[in-house]
Write a protein that holds these residues in place. Structure first.
Motif, mmCIF file in Angstrom:
data_model
loop_
_atom_site.group_PDB
_atom_site.id
_atom_site.type_symbol
_atom_site.label_atom_id
_atom_site.label_comp_id
_atom_site.label_asym_id
_atom_site.label_seq_id
_atom_site.Cartn_x
_atom_site.Cartn_y
_atom_site.Cartn_z
ATOM 1 N N MET A 1 0.832 -1.179 0.000
ATOM 2 C CA MET A 1 0.000 0.000 0.000
ATOM 3 C C MET A 1 0.887 1.257 0.000
ATOM 4 O O MET A 1 1.777 1.396 0.833
ATOM 5 N N VAL A 2 0.639 2.139 -0.938
ATOM 6 C CA VAL A 2 1.432 3.353 -1.072
ATOM 7 C C VAL A 2 1.243 4.244 0.155
ATOM 8 O O VAL A 2 0.127 4.518 0.570
ATOM 9 N N GLY A 3 2.351 4.689 0.731
ATOM 10 C CA GLY A 3 2.304 5.587 1.875
ATOM 11 C C GLY A 3 2.180 4.897 3.222
ATOM 12 O O GLY A 3 2.172 5.566 4.252
ATOM 13 N N ALA A 4 2.085 3.571 3.238
ATOM 14 C CA ALA A 4 1.911 2.852 4.503
ATOM 15 C C ALA A 4 3.118 3.038 5.426
ATOM 16 O O ALA A 4 2.956 3.202 6.640
ATOM 17 N N ALA A 5 4.319 3.043 4.864
ATOM 18 C CA ALA A 5 5.519 3.215 5.692
ATOM 19 C C ALA A 5 5.571 4.620 6.293
ATOM 20 O O ALA A 5 5.948 4.796 7.451
ATOM 21 N N ALA A 6 5.164 5.624 5.514
ATOM 22 C CA ALA A 6 5.153 7.002 6.021
ATOM 23 C C ALA A 6 4.123 7.145 7.139
ATOM 24 O O ALA A 6 4.389 7.782 8.166
ATOM 25 N N THR A 7 2.951 6.540 6.952
ATOM 26 C CA THR A 7 1.914 6.582 7.984
ATOM 27 C C THR A 7 2.385 5.882 9.243
ATOM 28 O O THR A 7 2.195 6.384 10.364
ATOM 29 N N SER A 8 3.021 4.735 9.076
ATOM 30 C CA SER A 8 3.547 3.985 10.213
ATOM 31 C C SER A 8 4.621 4.792 10.951
ATOM 32 O O SER A 8 4.659 4.816 12.186
ATOM 33 N N ALA A 9 5.472 5.471 10.190
ATOM 34 C CA ALA A 9 6.517 6.297 10.807
ATOM 35 C C ALA A 9 5.895 7.442 11.605
ATOM 36 O O ALA A 9 6.375 7.778 12.693
ATOM 37 N N GLU A 10 4.815 8.021 11.088
ATOM 38 C CA GLU A 10 4.147 9.094 11.823
ATOM 39 C C GLU A 10 3.568 8.588 13.135
ATOM 40 O O GLU A 10 3.695 9.244 14.171
ATOM 41 N N HIS A 11 2.968 7.401 13.101
ATOM 42 C CA HIS A 11 2.413 6.819 14.332
ATOM 43 C C HIS A 11 3.529 6.551 15.350
ATOM 44 O O HIS A 11 3.365 6.832 16.545
ATOM 45 N N ALA A 12 4.660 6.021 14.864
ATOM 46 C CA ALA A 12 5.782 5.730 15.762
ATOM 47 C C ALA A 12 6.345 7.019 16.372
ATOM 48 O O ALA A 12 6.665 7.067 17.561
ATOM 49 N N LYS A 13 6.437 8.069 15.562
ATOM 50 C CA LYS A 13 6.933 9.346 16.081
ATOM 51 C C LYS A 13 5.970 9.933 17.104
ATOM 52 O O LYS A 13 6.382 10.501 18.110
ATOM 53 N N ARG A 14 4.680 9.809 16.845
ATOM 54 C CA ARG A 14 3.690 10.330 17.789
ATOM 55 C C ARG A 14 3.818 9.600 19.131
ATOM 56 O O ARG A 14 3.762 10.226 20.193
ATOM 57 N N ARG A 15 4.008 8.267 19.107
ATOM 58 C CA ARG A 15 4.190 7.501 20.353
ATOM 59 C C ARG A 15 5.482 7.912 21.056
ATOM 60 O O ARG A 15 5.518 8.053 22.277
ATOM 61 N N LYS A 16 6.544 8.102 20.272
ATOM 62 C CA LYS A 16 7.839 8.447 20.849
ATOM 63 C C LYS A 16 7.787 9.776 21.602
ATOM 64 O O LYS A 16 8.400 9.931 22.658
ATOM 65 N N TYR A 17 7.041 10.728 21.063
ATOM 66 C CA TYR A 17 7.004 12.060 21.650
ATOM 67 C C TYR A 17 5.698 12.357 22.390
ATOM 68 O O TYR A 17 5.377 13.512 22.633
ATOM 69 N N GLU A 18 4.974 11.326 22.799
ATOM 70 C CA GLU A 18 3.686 11.542 23.455
ATOM 71 C C GLU A 18 3.820 12.258 24.801
ATOM 72 O O GLU A 18 2.873 12.894 25.258
ATOM 73 N N ASN A 19 4.987 12.190 25.434
ATOM 74 C CA ASN A 19 5.184 12.844 26.726
ATOM 75 C C ASN A 19 5.772 14.245 26.589
ATOM 76 O O ASN A 19 6.145 14.855 27.593
ATOM 77 N N PHE A 26 3.374 19.491 18.241
ATOM 78 C CA PHE A 26 4.126 18.421 17.593
ATOM 79 C C PHE A 26 3.320 17.841 16.445
ATOM 80 O O PHE A 26 2.169 17.455 16.617
ATOM 81 N N VAL A 27 3.936 17.783 15.267
ATOM 82 C CA VAL A 27 3.313 17.154 14.106
ATOM 83 C C VAL A 27 4.351 16.215 13.503
ATOM 84 O O VAL A 27 5.391 16.663 13.015
ATOM 85 N N PRO A 28 4.110 14.910 13.538
ATOM 86 C CA PRO A 28 5.062 13.982 12.923
ATOM 87 C C PRO A 28 5.054 14.159 11.415
ATOM 88 O O PRO A 28 4.007 14.365 10.810
ATOM 89 N N PHE A 29 6.215 14.115 10.821
ATOM 90 C CA PHE A 29 6.357 14.338 9.381
ATOM 91 C C PHE A 29 6.986 13.098 8.782
ATOM 92 O O PHE A 29 8.203 12.951 8.769
ATOM 93 N N GLY A 30 6.153 12.171 8.316
ATOM 94 C CA GLY A 30 6.639 10.917 7.746
ATOM 95 C C GLY A 30 6.674 10.983 6.230
ATOM 96 O O GLY A 30 5.677 11.321 5.597
ATOM 97 N N VAL A 31 7.843 10.660 5.671
ATOM 98 C CA VAL A 31 8.010 10.661 4.219
ATOM 99 C C VAL A 31 8.760 9.398 3.827
ATOM 100 O O VAL A 31 9.776 9.057 4.436
ATOM 101 N N GLU A 32 8.265 8.700 2.809
ATOM 102 C CA GLU A 32 8.955 7.508 2.321
ATOM 103 C C GLU A 32 10.097 7.903 1.399
ATOM 104 O O GLU A 32 10.079 8.975 0.788
#
Length: 98
Positions: A1-19, A26-32
């Motif tokens: 699926m196109v963009g799935a890795a970028a979306t996944s990276a955004e979710h991971a960044k959001r979890r990493k910086y949730e505190n 904060f806006v995660p910026f995921g780019v493949e």
């Protein structure tokens, strides 16, 4: 699926910086690597483009911003690739050119 890795990276960044302190926006910026942007990256870019166009009164300003971001990503990709090449000579000045 196109963009799935970028979306996944955004979710991971959001979890990493949730505190992160709530005084920050904060806006995660995921780019493949090959181009697709995550949904939050696209939304942020659209908002920034709109604001740049409004402040400069130049309808091309949003496009210029996108080109600058794209160029920075390409330079980062080139640096990553060249970082894996053994230093056997001949590649030292390539980054200066890019």
């Amino acid at each position: 699926m196109v963009g799935a890795a970028a979306t996944s990276a955004e979710h991971a960044k959001r979890r990493k910086y949730e505190n992160l302190d709530s005084s920050f926006i904060f806006v995660p910026f995921g780019v493949e690597t090959l181009g697709p942007w995550g949904p939050e990256a696209r939304a942020l870019f659209k908002e920034l483009s709109k604001r740049v166009i409004e402040s400069t009164a130049d309808p091309s300003a949003g496009s210029y911003l996108g080109q600058r971001i794209s160029l920075v990503i390409k330079r980062g990709n080139a640096a990553s690739i060249l970082g894996t090449v053994p230093r056997c000579g001949g590649f030292e000045n390539v980054l200066d050119f890019i």
